[in-house]
Scaffold this active site. Structure first.
Site, PDB file in Angstrom:
ATOM      1  N   ASN A 147       0.798  -1.172   0.013  1.00  0.00           N
ATOM      2  CA  ASN A 147       0.041   0.234   0.029  1.00  0.00           C
ATOM      3  C   ASN A 147       0.971   1.268  -0.030  1.00  0.00           C
ATOM      4  OD1 ASN A 147       0.445  -1.413   2.658  1.00  0.00           O
ATOM      5  ND2 ASN A 147      -0.288   0.693   3.504  1.00  0.00           N
ATOM      6  N   GLN A 175      -5.193  -3.219  -2.257  1.00  0.00           N
ATOM      7  CA  GLN A 175      -4.791  -2.281  -3.156  1.00  0.00           C
ATOM      8  C   GLN A 175      -4.798  -2.602  -4.745  1.00  0.00           C
ATOM      9  OE1 GLN A 175      -3.507   0.986  -2.639  1.00  0.00           O
ATOM     10  NE2 GLN A 175      -4.013   0.493  -0.575  1.00  0.00           N
ATOM     11  N   SER A 193     -11.309  -4.044   0.070  1.00  0.00           N
ATOM     12  CA  SER A 193     -11.837  -2.982   0.656  1.00  0.00           C
ATOM     13  C   SER A 193     -12.533  -2.015  -0.270  1.00  0.00           C
ATOM     14  CB  SER A 193     -11.110  -2.429   1.741  1.00  0.00           C
ATOM     15  OG  SER A 193     -11.860  -1.582   2.506  1.00  0.00           O
ATOM     16  N   THR A 231     -26.071  -7.676  11.269  1.00  0.00           N
ATOM     17  CA  THR A 231     -26.880  -7.280  10.240  1.00  0.00           C
ATOM     18  C   THR A 231     -26.183  -6.699   8.979  1.00  0.00           C
ATOM     19  OG1 THR A 231     -28.467  -6.530  11.967  1.00  0.00           O
ATOM     20  CG2 THR A 231     -28.955  -5.901   9.532  1.00  0.00           C
ATOM     21  N   CYS A 315      -3.859   4.439   7.733  1.00  0.00           N
ATOM     22  CA  CYS A 315      -4.124   3.670   8.998  1.00  0.00           C
ATOM     23  C   CYS A 315      -2.955   3.676  10.119  1.00  0.00           C
ATOM     24  CB  CYS A 315      -4.207   2.150   8.817  1.00  0.00           C
ATOM     25  SG  CYS A 315      -5.595   1.764   7.834  1.00  0.00           S
TER      26      CYS A 315
END
Length: 370
Positions: A147, A175, A193, A231, A315
């Site tokens: 990344n 990535q 992601s 959920t 992050c």
């Protein structure tokens, strides 16, 4: 704003947002409910899972919805350790913090961890992975591409080694989703992601190959075939599926050409600039160090001019420690400290590249003058 930080996150695609809106308004039901509102939401989840499975080249039953790449990595590592016999883990020293910190969590539980360092160009040698495997090795993680540097890793070769030795292999594909083919046949699991390819934040997918042993990380209801309670975020699932479909179809040549133009401009016009990482690199990434500068200072000066860049993983924002990725590559402390990550996206233009080059040169000169 000129946005050169797409490795941190991407803006949501307008078509993706439009596809999500009905599941935030009219089809708002809980997909686990049995009434018509629930069934309408469940249909959206089912269609999204089928679409993603087709893009992955796998069965829908091998697709699990999660909150993002961090959860995917945590689940893969900790779930594999809990479900398989063995007390040894292999993790590359350039992994995302999701894997590094998960490995450290397991160290505190009595597991031994081997951290594989890359070569000077940032590539993990499959032979080093093979040498590190022991009789009690239960898990291995080497990402598809880094990344921070964008350096692409030999996933297929590492996957074949792990398969031969019976080791659960996880590849972080956060990535590379929509840029490189998915390593479905080579790994035990991989994660993506949605917000890295113009989809919604807070949603991701974990592929788990049928037959792999893995325990659940989040206990709760029977969602995700009983392996991940909670959920389902229906709108995000729908958005992720469409965003991934568009990303897979996209042509990244324009981004690569702009990135190459940017890198050439930096090296030609700014003395003492050094590109970090070699070999095959993702089309969007350029990690550059500047002699006599602090990367944070460059970031701040560019930000004042309306230009967004990064000094490493989003992050790790606010961290005082230097990049663990560049340090693992064996770069000097000065070069690590002076590094800036530029990552381009589908909406960037030639004019933006030229403006960033001008402002970057001015920022570097200003810092060096001080």
């Amino acid at each position: 704003m000129i946005y050169f930080d797409h490795a941190s996150t991407t803006p949501i695609d307008c078509e993706v947002l439009e596809a999500m809106l009905p599941y935030m308004k009219d089809n708002f039901g809980n997909p686990s409910s049995q009434h018509s509102a629930g069934r309408a939401a469940a249909a959206g989840v089912l269609n999204a899972r089928d679409k993603i499975a087709k893009l992955f080249g796998c069965k829908p039953e091998e697709v699990f919805f999660v909150s993002g790449g961090t959860e995917a990595g945590n689940w893969a590592l900790k779930g594999a350790c809990l479900a398989n016999e063995g007390r040894h883990i292999i993790v590359s020293a350039i992994e995302h913090p999701a894997l590094i910190e998960s490995a450290r969590d397991m160290e505190r539980q009595g597991y031994e961890v081997t951290y594989i360092k890359p070569d000077k160009s940032g590539v993990i040698d499959p032979a080093d992975v093979e040498r590190a495997i022991r009789a009690d090795t239960v898990f291995c993680a080497v990402m598809a591409a880094n990344n921070e540097t964008g350096v692409i890793q030999p996933v297929e070769k590492i996957g074949n080694i792990c398969k031969e030795r019976g080791v659960f292999y996880y590849a972080d594909c956060v990535q590379t989703a929509g840029v490189l083919p998915f390593p479905t046949a080579s790994v035990g699991a991989f994660g993506i992601s949605a917000h890295k390819f113009y989809g919604p934040k807070g949603f991701g997918v974990l592929y788990i190959k049928d037959g792999e042993k893995i325990s659940r990380l989040i206990s709760g209801g029977k969602q995700e075939r009983g392996l991940r309670g909670g959920t389902t975020n229906v709108a995000a699932a729908v958005g992720c599926a469409l965003a991934l479909e568009k990303a897979v179809k996209a042509d990244n040549k324009k981004i690569a050409a702009l990135r190459d133009k940017f890198v050439s401009g930096v090296l030609e016009n700014i003395e003492g600039a050094h590109v970090n990482g070699g070999g095959e690199i993702l089309p969007s990434h350029a990690n550059v160090s500047f002699d006599g500068c602090d990367g944070e200072n460059i970031l701040f000066l560019l930000d004042l001019k309306g230009i967004a860049v990064s000094t490493g993983s989003a992050c790790s924002a606010g961290a005082v420690s230097p990049s663990h990725v560049l340090s693992a590559m064996g770069l000097s402390a000065e070069r690590v400290k002076s590094a800036v990550r530029f990552t381009l996206g589908k909406n960037n233009t030639q004019a933006e590249v030229e403006e960033v080059l001008r402002e970057l040169k001015a920022a570097v000169e200003k810092i060096r003058a001080v």
